[in-house]
Write a protein that holds these residues in place. Sequence first.
Motif: not given
Length: 428
Positions: A197, A225-229, A231, A237-240, A313
């Motif tokens: 992120k 694109y920034l996504v949260n796993s 979702d 909770l892992r934003e990548r 994470t």
Amino acid sequence: METEQTRRGRGKFKPAPNLSDKEVKEILLSKIAEENSLLIESENDEELLKQIDYRNDKFNLVGLFSGCGGLDLGFELAGLSAAIGEEDALKAFKDKELYNKIRHKSIFHTIYTNDLFKEANETYKKNFPDHVIQHKKDIRKVAQFPLCDIMLGGFPCPGFSEAGPRLVDDERNFLYIHFIRALLQTKPKFFIAENVKGMMTLGKGEVIKQIVEDFQSAGYKVTPYLVNSRDYGVPQLRERVFLIGVREDISKEFVYPKPVPSHGIEEGQKPFVTLKDAIGDLENNPGPYYTGSYSTIYLSRNRKKKWDEQSFTIQASGRQAPLHPSGPPMEKEHANKWNLIGGEEQNRRLSVSEIKRIQTFPDWFEFSDGGNLSASVNSRLDKMYKQIGNAVPVTLAKAIAQPIANYVYNSMKSGQEVKDKYIQTSLI
């Protein structure tokens, strides 16, 4: 007078110069030419490429920085879902024997991977078809890459913490340059690059701007694109950040859609997957887990989620693994100190089997610990924690891959020419 903004090591505050597309490409090609001049073509590499199992009825896939294969497996599953239907694909995915019988039906066909992590390569070998060529070589020393339709990889970014005049001018970013070098050399239809992120905010946004420009100069329409796993059905909770690259000629027909969360609290979304959903059945039989004391840094923040929440994470370290949700929650003493309540049995780290579930690998996916029986149990376990923590969650990878898989499958079914026809039997 030197200021915080001008001092060496603070390049992240410098804005990138406004260069034209032509100027960006000239810098990029110059740097790649410099790297190419240092390469010596290897006869062993040539023999390796002759063994590539190309399929003209599939989309051939190359995985760079492949690790244990989370991103590759997610794409394979997306390709299978497009071909036989989501429900049947996901049902088969839970059973190793059944999945191995039908995985060849995926429209994505992995042909080649590159990574230096010994145990991750061993894990990949255990879980993927034998036809995949594993190139266990420093990517900076790979003279030629195989032709492909899709290229995947999560390139390391040691130099991205400081955005200088151009990222490609930073000698620490050789791995990033070699990803682009592979794209320029093979020109796949699509590429997907995954990263942390922080890439989005480093250098006040200048880093991601430069990365996108550099990838675009290789001939692609690129969108980050920034996504949260969580979702997308991952109990974590892992934003990548995912960079989605579509080759310019394809981008006239296909626009990668903005990812839409499948899980959440909005109408029509599935509920978030919780720790109870994912690992509740493992509570009394978790399997091996990393043991030992907790450092001051570890106890400087909360490390325990509740059963009805998603995990923190998953890190690439056994020592840094989150705590299991059982037992009482941690108590905050002050800003940088949290206390454990209860004994060790109520405050253990998540096990290898549990973090594997949290990263949405199937239970049958087997991880290598390196096989060094003289090493400590913790040392061997840490090899597995590292692989799992470095991986892209399989379910997230599938979600990112699915729009491309559906486009490819529907285009092939309708007779559209979306695939380059080629057979490569030697070096380009």
